[in-house]
Motif scaffolding. Sequence first.
Motif, PDB file in Angstrom:
ATOM      1  N   LEU A 152      -1.313  23.821   6.514  1.00 54.78           N
ATOM      2  CA  LEU A 152      -2.246  22.772   6.872  1.00 54.78           C
ATOM      3  C   LEU A 152      -2.786  23.001   8.275  1.00 54.78           C
ATOM      4  N   ASP A 153      -3.866  22.326   8.559  1.00 57.12           N
ATOM      5  CA  ASP A 153      -4.478  22.424   9.876  1.00 57.12           C
ATOM      6  C   ASP A 153      -3.473  22.003  10.947  1.00 57.12           C
ATOM      7  N   GLY A 154      -3.203  22.920  11.895  1.00 59.60           N
ATOM      8  CA  GLY A 154      -2.278  22.628  12.980  1.00 59.60           C
ATOM      9  C   GLY A 154      -0.819  22.875  12.663  1.00 59.60           C
ATOM     10  N   GLN A 155      -0.483  23.282  11.426  1.00 62.31           N
ATOM     11  CA  GLN A 155       0.902  23.536  11.051  1.00 62.31           C
ATOM     12  C   GLN A 155       1.156  25.045  11.012  1.00 62.31           C
ATOM     13  N   PRO A 156       2.215  25.545  11.711  1.00 61.42           N
ATOM     14  CA  PRO A 156       2.482  26.994  11.709  1.00 61.42           C
ATOM     15  C   PRO A 156       3.083  27.451  10.385  1.00 61.42           C
ATOM     16  N   VAL A 157       2.853  28.719  10.084  1.00 57.59           N
ATOM     17  CA  VAL A 157       3.432  29.352   8.899  1.00 57.59           C
ATOM     18  C   VAL A 157       3.909  30.740   9.311  1.00 57.59           C
ATOM     19  N   ILE A 217       0.867  -1.185   0.000  1.00 55.73           N
ATOM     20  CA  ILE A 217       0.000   0.000   0.000  1.00 55.73           C
ATOM     21  C   ILE A 217       0.903   1.234   0.000  1.00 55.73           C
ATOM     22  N   PRO A 218       0.797   2.111  -0.996  1.00 53.56           N
ATOM     23  CA  PRO A 218       1.628   3.325  -1.001  1.00 53.56           C
ATOM     24  C   PRO A 218       1.095   4.355  -0.009  1.00 53.56           C
ATOM     25  N   ILE A 219       2.028   5.054   0.627  1.00 50.69           N
ATOM     26  CA  ILE A 219       1.702   6.148   1.536  1.00 50.69           C
ATOM     27  C   ILE A 219       2.067   7.456   0.830  1.00 50.69           C
ATOM     28  N   PRO A 220       1.159   8.431   0.759  1.00 51.24           N
ATOM     29  CA  PRO A 220       1.498   9.692   0.078  1.00 51.24           C
ATOM     30  C   PRO A 220       2.733  10.342   0.690  1.00 51.24           C
ATOM     31  N   GLU A 221       3.545  10.954  -0.178  1.00 53.01           N
ATOM     32  CA  GLU A 221       4.787  11.566   0.287  1.00 53.01           C
ATOM     33  C   GLU A 221       4.541  12.786   1.158  1.00 53.01           C
ATOM     34  N   ARG A 222       3.363  13.394   1.074  1.00 45.88           N
ATOM     35  CA  ARG A 222       3.082  14.553   1.925  1.00 45.88           C
ATOM     36  C   ARG A 222       2.966  14.170   3.393  1.00 45.88           C
ATOM     37  N   ILE A 223       2.784  12.875   3.673  1.00 42.54           N
ATOM     38  CA  ILE A 223       2.667  12.399   5.050  1.00 42.54           C
ATOM     39  C   ILE A 223       4.069  12.107   5.570  1.00 42.54           C
ATOM     40  N   SER A 224       4.385  12.633   6.739  1.00 48.09           N
ATOM     41  CA  SER A 224       5.709  12.430   7.317  1.00 48.09           C
ATOM     42  C   SER A 224       5.880  10.977   7.740  1.00 48.09           C
ATOM     43  N   VAL A 225       7.152  10.613   7.949  1.00 46.67           N
ATOM     44  CA  VAL A 225       7.449   9.237   8.356  1.00 46.67           C
ATOM     45  C   VAL A 225       6.840   8.929   9.722  1.00 46.67           C
ATOM     46  N   LEU A 248      -7.189   7.205   6.293  1.00 44.13           N
ATOM     47  CA  LEU A 248      -6.215   7.916   7.117  1.00 44.13           C
ATOM     48  C   LEU A 248      -5.268   8.777   6.289  1.00 44.13           C
ATOM     49  N   SER A 249      -5.115   8.478   5.004  1.00 44.60           N
ATOM     50  CA  SER A 249      -4.174   9.216   4.161  1.00 44.60           C
ATOM     51  C   SER A 249      -4.781  10.472   3.561  1.00 44.60           C
ATOM     52  N   ARG A 250      -6.011  10.761   3.898  1.00 46.28           N
ATOM     53  CA  ARG A 250      -6.616  11.969   3.349  1.00 46.28           C
ATOM     54  C   ARG A 250      -5.892  13.210   3.865  1.00 46.28           C
ATOM     55  N   LEU A 251      -5.800  14.196   2.975  1.00 42.81           N
ATOM     56  CA  LEU A 251      -5.085  15.426   3.307  1.00 42.81           C
ATOM     57  C   LEU A 251      -5.841  16.200   4.371  1.00 42.81           C
ATOM     58  N   ARG A 252      -5.091  16.699   5.339  1.00 48.79           N
ATOM     59  CA  ARG A 252      -5.706  17.543   6.351  1.00 48.79           C
ATOM     60  C   ARG A 252      -6.225  18.837   5.730  1.00 48.79           C
ATOM     61  N   ALA A 253      -7.094  19.511   6.468  1.00 47.44           N
ATOM     62  CA  ALA A 253      -7.667  20.754   5.960  1.00 47.44           C
ATOM     63  C   ALA A 253      -6.563  21.755   5.643  1.00 47.44           C
ATOM     64  N   GLN A 254      -6.650  22.354   4.461  1.00 48.13           N
ATOM     65  CA  GLN A 254      -5.665  23.339   4.031  1.00 48.13           C
ATOM     66  C   GLN A 254      -6.272  24.727   4.155  1.00 48.13           C
ATOM     67  N   VAL A 255      -5.527  25.640   4.758  1.00 49.38           N
ATOM     68  CA  VAL A 255      -6.028  26.985   5.041  1.00 49.38           C
ATOM     69  C   VAL A 255      -5.158  27.990   4.296  1.00 49.38           C
ATOM     70  N   GLU A 256      -5.814  28.919   3.622  1.00 41.22           N
ATOM     71  CA  GLU A 256      -5.138  30.034   2.953  1.00 41.22           C
ATOM     72  C   GLU A 256      -5.519  31.310   3.686  1.00 41.22           C
ATOM     73  N   VAL A 257      -4.531  32.089   4.066  1.00 45.05           N
ATOM     74  CA  VAL A 257      -4.755  33.307   4.853  1.00 45.05           C
ATOM     75  C   VAL A 257      -4.293  34.505   4.029  1.00 45.05           C
ATOM     76  N   ASP A 258      -5.220  35.461   3.824  1.00 47.60           N
ATOM     77  CA  ASP A 258      -4.868  36.734   3.199  1.00 47.60           C
ATOM     78  C   ASP A 258      -4.386  37.679   4.289  1.00 47.60           C
ATOM     79  N   VAL A 259      -3.181  38.201   4.127  1.00 49.41           N
ATOM     80  CA  VAL A 259      -2.567  39.128   5.091  1.00 49.41           C
ATOM     81  C   VAL A 259      -2.417  40.480   4.415  1.00 49.41           C
TER      82      VAL A 259
END
Length: 536
Positions: free
Chosen positions: A363-368, A216-224, A271-282
């Motif tokens: 991504l949801d929960g990831q700082p930028v 079963i392949p795991i998407p590369e966007r998912i960390s080890v 489980l491999s579904r992408l977490r919610a992606q957020v775009e912020v206009d600053v």
Amino acid sequence: MLILLGLACVCQAPCQGNDTANQLFRDGQRAEHLGDRVHAYVLYARAAALDPANSKILARKDALAALLAGAAETSLDADPEADADIDARLAEDDTGGAQVSEEFLPGEIERDIESLPPARLQAPPGTKHFELRGTGQVVAEQVARAYGIQLVFDRDYQDTPAFNFHTGEMTMAEALRTLEAMTNSIIVPLNENLALVVRDTAQRRSDTSAVMFTSIPIPERISVQDAQEMVTAVQQTLQIKTISMDPGRHMVFLRDSVGKVIAARQIFADLSRLRAQVEVDVELISVTKDSALGIGLTLPNSTTLVNFGNFLQNAVSPGGMTNFLTFGGGKTLFGLGVASAQAFATLARSSTDTTFSSQVQTLDGQPVTLHVGERYPIITNTYVGSTAGTTGQVFQPPPTVNFEDLGLALKLTPSVHAGGEMTLDIDAAYTVLGNLNGQGIPTISQRKYVGKVRLNSDEWAVIAGLTQESDTHSISGIPGLSNIPAVGRIFRNDNYSTDHTETLIVLKPRLVNLPPWETPTHAVWVGTESKPIDSY
């Protein structure tokens, strides 16, 4: 079936004395590994004739006989290296009875890649209802025949007493599972239209359960680390016997029964579904307003004294003046130059609006982090000393420089909630250069804002503001006279200046894709611990 009966009769002929049941069973396993199932059946039958009490040999012979009833596969060529590996593996088994190892032989994975998927019964469309009575074997045959399925019963199958089988509309899978529960049996698919029926015991279930190996392949966007947690969750949930992960290739390898492998594949997909992606206009909005007002009377600050008499035959030098105030007479006539005065009033106003727009995604929960400004070098350590009196080349170490981030540094961490709402953890810092210290090194001044704000998608929020206002009033004129009330304005100049600056930080978050919990998940029926459900 006629061919199988003929083979069985031939196989019951007397064998040579040096042939043993265990050796024949090993040869049958070897032939089955190579894909020659007909030859394997012949060897199993000869082994069963020599040792009729060996249940393992009989079970394997009966299972292969049912499989050959649907389709027979033969292998014309054999790989010598694979033969040697199989012989070495079989030689390691106990002499009391041959066993099949759960490990893969060299080259076996390559053959399995091209192998057919597990056998599954072809279910007809629609549903059927039943009003039947009879023993378990009779009812099972009639139900299977209604769906176009043929059943083959194990030679040791024990029939059940007569019972009533009255149902409503049922699909093929529902009807077969109901029969398994009522007759305590296991229905094992052999091909699309043929199935084997055996008594449901722990040993028979282990012998007849189809085992599947898959990757079963795991998407590369998912960390080890996240992938390892997924593997652990699937293994503990389904109790997978053999599962491992290759972090380099982002692949998960597992082997177990068909039902568990299919369920594990579906769980990995969810489980491999992408977490919610957020775009912020600053947006940084800066408004600057400047005004300057000057009013007063310009008086002369110098004059010229000229001698208009002919004393000592001197020449008259007006000194650039045209108007003179004279006094004296004759040889002592003097003139005092008079300059003209000017009244003035000036007014200047300016307004500037500056807008800086940017977009960041995370991504949801990831700082930028967003930095608007520059990196300014500041010397933190340098060598100061005299080199007088030294000869030759003198080494002077270079100074140590640190680069400070000036301007706005914005750190955002979104947390997505249900209904399109989200919380933004905000850490904003505004850094500027301050005054110089005694060594000429500037200090760093910083203003920070740390807080949280909860917004809906596409909703604006002003999270921070900076206001700077400067009012200046300067007076220049003749000392003493300029301080006289009312009249003093004639002898002075008044300058008024006002600087007003407002800076706002405005954010607008937006959901790019839905979070995983708002996407429908799949339900996979796996049965109970003792009776797992395999797909028909």
